[in-house]
Design a protein around this motif. Structure first.
Motif, PDB file in Angstrom:
ATOM      1  N   ALA A   5      23.992 -62.057  -9.051  1.00  0.00           N
ATOM      2  CA  ALA A   5      23.920 -61.820  -7.641  1.00  0.00           C
ATOM      3  C   ALA A   5      25.063 -61.061  -6.926  1.00  0.00           C
ATOM      4  O   ALA A   5      24.829 -60.150  -6.215  1.00  0.00           O
ATOM      5  CB  ALA A   5      23.718 -63.202  -7.081  1.00  0.00           C
ATOM      6  N   THR A   8      24.746 -57.289  -7.266  1.00  0.00           N
ATOM      7  CA  THR A   8      23.766 -56.569  -6.404  1.00  0.00           C
ATOM      8  C   THR A   8      24.246 -55.928  -5.121  1.00  0.00           C
ATOM      9  O   THR A   8      23.860 -54.856  -4.589  1.00  0.00           O
ATOM     10  CB  THR A   8      22.514 -57.471  -5.890  1.00  0.00           C
ATOM     11  OG1 THR A   8      22.958 -58.449  -4.958  1.00  0.00           O
ATOM     12  CG2 THR A   8      21.894 -58.133  -7.124  1.00  0.00           C
ATOM     13  N   LEU A  11      22.862 -59.437  -1.892  1.00  0.00           N
ATOM     14  CA  LEU A  11      22.413 -60.992  -2.061  1.00  0.00           C
ATOM     15  C   LEU A  11      23.421 -61.786  -1.400  1.00  0.00           C
ATOM     16  O   LEU A  11      24.545 -61.585  -1.434  1.00  0.00           O
ATOM     17  CB  LEU A  11      22.027 -61.583  -3.205  1.00  0.00           C
ATOM     18  CG  LEU A  11      20.851 -60.659  -4.210  1.00  0.00           C
ATOM     19  CD1 LEU A  11      20.598 -61.541  -5.392  1.00  0.00           C
ATOM     20  CD2 LEU A  11      19.428 -61.234  -3.397  1.00  0.00           C
ATOM     21  N   ASP A  12      23.049 -62.871  -0.550  1.00  0.00           N
ATOM     22  CA  ASP A  12      23.944 -63.827  -0.002  1.00  0.00           C
ATOM     23  C   ASP A  12      24.227 -64.469  -1.501  1.00  0.00           C
ATOM     24  O   ASP A  12      23.665 -65.008  -2.084  1.00  0.00           O
ATOM     25  CB  ASP A  12      23.411 -64.702   1.116  1.00  0.00           C
ATOM     26  CG  ASP A  12      22.977 -64.144   2.253  1.00  0.00           C
ATOM     27  OD1 ASP A  12      23.843 -63.228   2.831  1.00  0.00           O
ATOM     28  OD2 ASP A  12      22.060 -64.556   2.848  1.00  0.00           O
ATOM     29  N   TYR A  19      23.743 -71.884  -8.683  1.00  0.00           N
ATOM     30  CA  TYR A  19      23.009 -70.961  -9.407  1.00  0.00           C
ATOM     31  C   TYR A  19      22.552 -71.995 -10.716  1.00  0.00           C
ATOM     32  O   TYR A  19      21.383 -71.963 -11.419  1.00  0.00           O
ATOM     33  CB  TYR A  19      23.511 -69.676 -10.030  1.00  0.00           C
ATOM     34  CG  TYR A  19      23.236 -68.754  -8.916  1.00  0.00           C
ATOM     35  CD1 TYR A  19      22.149 -68.230  -8.257  1.00  0.00           C
ATOM     36  CD2 TYR A  19      24.696 -68.458  -8.120  1.00  0.00           C
ATOM     37  CE1 TYR A  19      22.164 -67.341  -7.332  1.00  0.00           C
ATOM     38  CE2 TYR A  19      24.552 -67.527  -7.114  1.00  0.00           C
ATOM     39  CZ  TYR A  19      23.512 -66.970  -6.604  1.00  0.00           C
ATOM     40  OH  TYR A  19      23.475 -66.373  -5.449  1.00  0.00           O
ATOM     41  N   TRP A  58      13.595 -67.725  -2.893  1.00  0.00           N
ATOM     42  CA  TRP A  58      14.721 -67.792  -2.449  1.00  0.00           C
ATOM     43  C   TRP A  58      15.451 -66.428  -2.796  1.00  0.00           C
ATOM     44  O   TRP A  58      16.129 -65.806  -1.740  1.00  0.00           O
ATOM     45  CB  TRP A  58      15.442 -69.096  -3.102  1.00  0.00           C
ATOM     46  CG  TRP A  58      16.904 -69.140  -2.712  1.00  0.00           C
ATOM     47  CD1 TRP A  58      18.000 -68.987  -3.376  1.00  0.00           C
ATOM     48  CD2 TRP A  58      17.379 -69.432  -1.225  1.00  0.00           C
ATOM     49  NE1 TRP A  58      18.992 -69.081  -2.648  1.00  0.00           N
ATOM     50  CE2 TRP A  58      18.791 -69.165  -1.426  1.00  0.00           C
ATOM     51  CE3 TRP A  58      16.836 -69.655  -0.053  1.00  0.00           C
ATOM     52  CZ2 TRP A  58      19.716 -69.495  -0.382  1.00  0.00           C
ATOM     53  CZ3 TRP A  58      17.667 -69.804   0.986  1.00  0.00           C
ATOM     54  CH2 TRP A  58      18.979 -69.905   1.030  1.00  0.00           C
ATOM     55  N   GLN A  59      15.756 -66.024  -3.936  1.00  0.00           N
ATOM     56  CA  GLN A  59      16.404 -64.927  -4.349  1.00  0.00           C
ATOM     57  C   GLN A  59      15.830 -64.216  -5.420  1.00  0.00           C
ATOM     58  O   GLN A  59      15.351 -64.805  -6.376  1.00  0.00           O
ATOM     59  CB  GLN A  59      18.083 -65.282  -4.658  1.00  0.00           C
ATOM     60  CG  GLN A  59      18.776 -65.485  -3.518  1.00  0.00           C
ATOM     61  CD  GLN A  59      20.274 -65.425  -3.802  1.00  0.00           C
ATOM     62  OE1 GLN A  59      20.627 -66.089  -4.802  1.00  0.00           O
ATOM     63  NE2 GLN A  59      20.938 -64.941  -2.934  1.00  0.00           N
ATOM     64  N   GLY A  61      17.506 -61.400  -8.258  1.00  0.00           N
ATOM     65  CA  GLY A  61      18.615 -60.526  -8.729  1.00  0.00           C
ATOM     66  C   GLY A  61      18.358 -59.765 -10.034  1.00  0.00           C
ATOM     67  O   GLY A  61      17.739 -60.438 -11.107  1.00  0.00           O
ATOM     68  N   THR A  93       8.882 -65.254   1.514  1.00  0.00           N
ATOM     69  CA  THR A  93      10.052 -65.032   1.476  1.00  0.00           C
ATOM     70  C   THR A  93      10.693 -64.236   2.789  1.00  0.00           C
ATOM     71  O   THR A  93       9.976 -63.870   3.636  1.00  0.00           O
ATOM     72  CB  THR A  93      10.539 -64.079   0.270  1.00  0.00           C
ATOM     73  OG1 THR A  93      11.919 -63.996   0.021  1.00  0.00           O
ATOM     74  CG2 THR A  93      10.120 -62.556   0.377  1.00  0.00           C
ATOM     75  N   ASN A  99      16.393 -53.981   3.692  1.00  0.00           N
ATOM     76  CA  ASN A  99      16.384 -54.091   2.043  1.00  0.00           C
ATOM     77  C   ASN A  99      15.199 -53.492   1.479  1.00  0.00           C
ATOM     78  O   ASN A  99      13.971 -54.269   1.432  1.00  0.00           O
ATOM     79  CB  ASN A  99      16.430 -55.852   1.819  1.00  0.00           C
ATOM     80  CG  ASN A  99      16.528 -55.981   0.366  1.00  0.00           C
ATOM     81  OD1 ASN A  99      16.138 -55.086  -0.477  1.00  0.00           O
ATOM     82  ND2 ASN A  99      17.095 -57.202   0.226  1.00  0.00           N
ATOM     83  N   SER A 102      13.531 -54.878  -2.029  1.00  0.00           N
ATOM     84  CA  SER A 102      12.817 -56.056  -1.794  1.00  0.00           C
ATOM     85  C   SER A 102      11.361 -55.920  -1.084  1.00  0.00           C
ATOM     86  O   SER A 102      10.456 -56.493  -1.460  1.00  0.00           O
ATOM     87  CB  SER A 102      13.471 -57.332  -0.950  1.00  0.00           C
ATOM     88  OG  SER A 102      14.629 -57.787  -2.011  1.00  0.00           O
ATOM     89  N   GLU A 135      16.144 -61.593   9.510  1.00  0.00           N
ATOM     90  CA  GLU A 135      15.393 -61.754   8.236  1.00  0.00           C
ATOM     91  C   GLU A 135      13.704 -61.841   8.960  1.00  0.00           C
ATOM     92  O   GLU A 135      13.515 -62.637   9.795  1.00  0.00           O
ATOM     93  CB  GLU A 135      15.666 -62.978   7.244  1.00  0.00           C
ATOM     94  CG  GLU A 135      16.813 -63.027   6.892  1.00  0.00           C
ATOM     95  CD  GLU A 135      17.240 -62.034   5.494  1.00  0.00           C
ATOM     96  OE1 GLU A 135      15.959 -62.235   4.992  1.00  0.00           O
ATOM     97  OE2 GLU A 135      18.211 -61.585   5.203  1.00  0.00           O
TER      98      GLU A 135
END
Length: 141
Positions: A5, A8, A11-12, A19, A58-59, A61, A93, A99, A102, A135
């Motif tokens: 993460a 990258t 990512l926040d 994690y 959510w994410q 990576g 999402t 981005n 994504s 977002e």
């Protein structure tokens, strides 16, 4: 997962604790990809009890060495393949307008599954603060 993460650059970043919890406590809605014992990718998400037919991603990576190999798409498909028999029919999402990776990922997942992709305004920069980009909400159904 935290290192992927962090590396990258987009990512926040959550804590290593967060994690670890995602991988252990939300294993059904997470995927961790490894190559030779090293984490090279992950996808985390959840389904709310009030919307059990929807998976919120959510994410995602992916390690720089693994980009361009469809690893992210394969991980998302793995989660959907796991969750669809239980009634999940929608994937959501949020993605910031800049981005492109994504956005391409979600477009390819929608195409792969023969589903419609809908994008709508969701969170403004003012909602998020700290210089965060807005977002948009992406839904595949």
């Amino acid at each position: 997962m935290w290192e992927v993460a962090r590396d990258t650059g987009v990512l926040d970043l959550n804590t290593t604790y967060a994690y670890t919890l995602w991988a252990k406590e939300f294993a059904e809605t997470s995927v961790v990809a490894e190559v030779e014992g090293k984490v090279v990718g992950f996808v985390t998400g959840f389904s709310r009890p009030s919307e059990s037919d929807t998976f919120f991603l959510w994410q995602v990576g992916v390690d720089a060495d693994q980009r361009g190999k469809r690893l992210a798409a394969r991980m998302v498909h793995a989660i959907l393949d796991r969750l669809e028999p239980g009634g999940v029919v929608r994937l959501r999402t949020t993605i910031s307008p800049d981005n492109e990776a994504s956005q391409k990922l979600f477009g390819s997942v929608a195409r792969d599954r023969g589903k419609e992709l809908v994008k709508e305004d969701y969170l403004s920069a003012a909602d998020l603060g700290e210089g965060h980009e807005p977002e948009d909400l992406y839904t595949i159904a």
